[in-house]
Design an enzyme around this catalytic site. Sequence first.
Site, mmCIF file in Angstrom:
data_model
loop_
_atom_site.group_PDB
_atom_site.id
_atom_site.type_symbol
_atom_site.label_atom_id
_atom_site.label_comp_id
_atom_site.label_asym_id
_atom_site.label_seq_id
_atom_site.Cartn_x
_atom_site.Cartn_y
_atom_site.Cartn_z
ATOM 1 N N LYS A 105 0.823 -1.231 0.000
ATOM 2 C CA LYS A 105 0.000 0.000 0.000
ATOM 3 C C LYS A 105 0.846 1.266 0.000
ATOM 4 O O LYS A 105 0.494 2.253 -0.643
ATOM 5 C CB LYS A 105 -0.972 0.019 1.172
ATOM 6 C CG LYS A 105 -0.355 -0.279 2.540
ATOM 7 C CD LYS A 105 -0.603 -1.688 2.960
ATOM 8 C CE LYS A 105 0.351 -2.125 4.044
ATOM 9 N NZ LYS A 105 -0.093 -3.247 4.807
ATOM 10 N N GLU A 129 -4.804 -5.466 -5.397
ATOM 11 C CA GLU A 129 -5.964 -5.744 -4.530
ATOM 12 C C GLU A 129 -5.547 -5.957 -3.074
ATOM 13 O O GLU A 129 -6.219 -5.495 -2.141
ATOM 14 C CB GLU A 129 -6.704 -6.983 -5.054
ATOM 15 C CG GLU A 129 -7.941 -7.372 -4.270
ATOM 16 C CD GLU A 129 -9.046 -6.336 -4.378
ATOM 17 O OE1 GLU A 129 -9.274 -5.654 -3.363
ATOM 18 O OE2 GLU A 129 -9.679 -6.195 -5.425
ATOM 19 N N GLY A 134 -6.554 -6.289 3.119
ATOM 20 C CA GLY A 134 -6.170 -7.708 3.045
ATOM 21 C C GLY A 134 -6.953 -8.469 1.997
ATOM 22 O O GLY A 134 -6.866 -8.194 0.802
ATOM 23 N N LYS A 205 -3.993 3.301 2.596
ATOM 24 C CA LYS A 205 -5.109 2.553 1.985
ATOM 25 C C LYS A 205 -6.228 3.503 1.555
ATOM 26 O O LYS A 205 -6.840 3.334 0.492
ATOM 27 C CB LYS A 205 -5.622 1.505 2.975
ATOM 28 C CG LYS A 205 -4.581 0.412 3.269
ATOM 29 C CD LYS A 205 -4.948 -0.391 4.499
ATOM 30 C CE LYS A 205 -3.941 -1.498 4.777
ATOM 31 N NZ LYS A 205 -4.093 -2.106 6.109
ATOM 32 N N GLY A 302 -3.026 -10.907 7.620
ATOM 33 C CA GLY A 302 -2.751 -12.324 7.835
ATOM 34 C C GLY A 302 -2.312 -12.993 6.546
ATOM 35 O O GLY A 302 -2.584 -12.500 5.444
HETATM 36 N N1 HSE Z 1 -0.708 -3.839 9.316
HETATM 37 C C1 HSE Z 1 -1.831 -4.007 8.476
HETATM 38 C C2 HSE Z 1 -3.082 -4.125 9.328
HETATM 39 C C3 HSE Z 1 -1.639 -5.232 7.624
HETATM 40 O O1 HSE Z 1 -2.952 -4.331 10.545
HETATM 41 O O2 HSE Z 1 -4.170 -3.999 8.819
HETATM 42 C C4 HSE Z 1 -2.558 -5.302 6.447
HETATM 43 O O3 HSE Z 1 -2.373 -4.222 5.582
#
Ligand code: HSE
Length: 436
Positions: A105, A129, A134, A205, A302
Amino acid sequence: MKPVKVGVLGLGVVGGGTINVLKRNATEIARRAGREIIVTSACARNLDRERICDTQGINLTTDPLEIINDPEIEIILELIGGDTLAKDLVLIAIAKGKHIVTANKALIALHGNEIFEHASKKGVVIAFEAAVAGGIPIIKALREGLSGNQIEWLAGIINGTGNFILTEMRDKSREFNDVLAEAQALGYAEADPTFDIEGIDAAHKLTILASIAFGIPLQFEKVYTEGITEITREDVSYAEELGYRIKHLGIARKTDKGIELRVHPTLIPHRRLIANVDGIMNAILVQGDALGPSLYYGAGAGAEPTASAVVADVVDVVRALTTDPENHVPHLAFQANSITDIPVLNAEEMITGYYLRLNADDKPGVLADVTAIFSEHQISIEAMIQKEPHKGTAKVPIIMLMQTTIEKKMNAALKKIEALDSIDSKIVRIRMEILK
Ligand code: HSE
């Protein structure tokens, strides 16, 4: 048909998860893509480290250029993270005519405009994506599924680590640092966890989501960003008492004057579905003019949830290998020559509701002074409660919910209130959204 050969840069949580999913679901994936997809090479900094994936049959190297320069490899998976080495490697790979799938990102939010330009010139696809929320296919939903709509606003819980911390603080009264350490151990947190708790990851994001929603260039530097480190259990519990939950939201809203882009802790009514998205889960609520509201929910971090999005992108790229570049889905949803320069508003222009907590002297006239200042600034009070005095002090906490107003008016009013002798100089302010 010949199998499509893929090279993986980075064998951490996401790289390992992706190799596992590609191997385990190879048959189903090939049926969808129309061709077999095989990882032939992978690169990691340290080849002796224990992995979550089986690398048998994969050529391992510490040199990413060995993979990028391999003429047999058509798709590069950039799963290193960060925006320095990753950027250099992606630009080299584009120059070599490789398609890129990335979960990065920061790379897209900070350098996407430049990267897409290079990619378009070379006719290659950059798929990302997995960079947002995630495993939730939110990029695809916004870019394709909602392409008949004008997007009015979107609001998302787009950092799993932060949501996990807020949930555990609320439900189990756990300490902030203790929950953060668990998120790090589970591989959810960023390499630098301040990115999670200070809202930078969410701002990356949001930058991407806003561009795709509104057809504007990526503008990370214009996102108003506030983290969750100042949130106390006291405020979490007062908010609950008033019927609200505190969530760390990324909000993008189109107004008559421009676009609001902001990441901050937010009170939302506890009955909203999104208020009940807990733990590591992410959700994005999108308001389209035709569809109305729609909610996208799933695991935001994850190994395999993120791999789910990476693999879906690989399948998309494989399907696109035989199409003319001008028929590819545009990187930012809108055709490159239709990206507009609607201004992103500065933070003082945002319009929102507020939760305020003031520590006040317990004596006549104090509230009258406070309400007079709000009245003078034409800011309307929605609800107010006074709590028991803090132990050992004569101060009483006053909690106020304020109706929507423009941030600059609220700044001016709070400045005056903080200057009153009867009020502690630090007023807690958490923004509040009804999300309707
Ligand atoms: N560090 C990020 C989160 C990982 O906790 O959402 C996924 O982008």
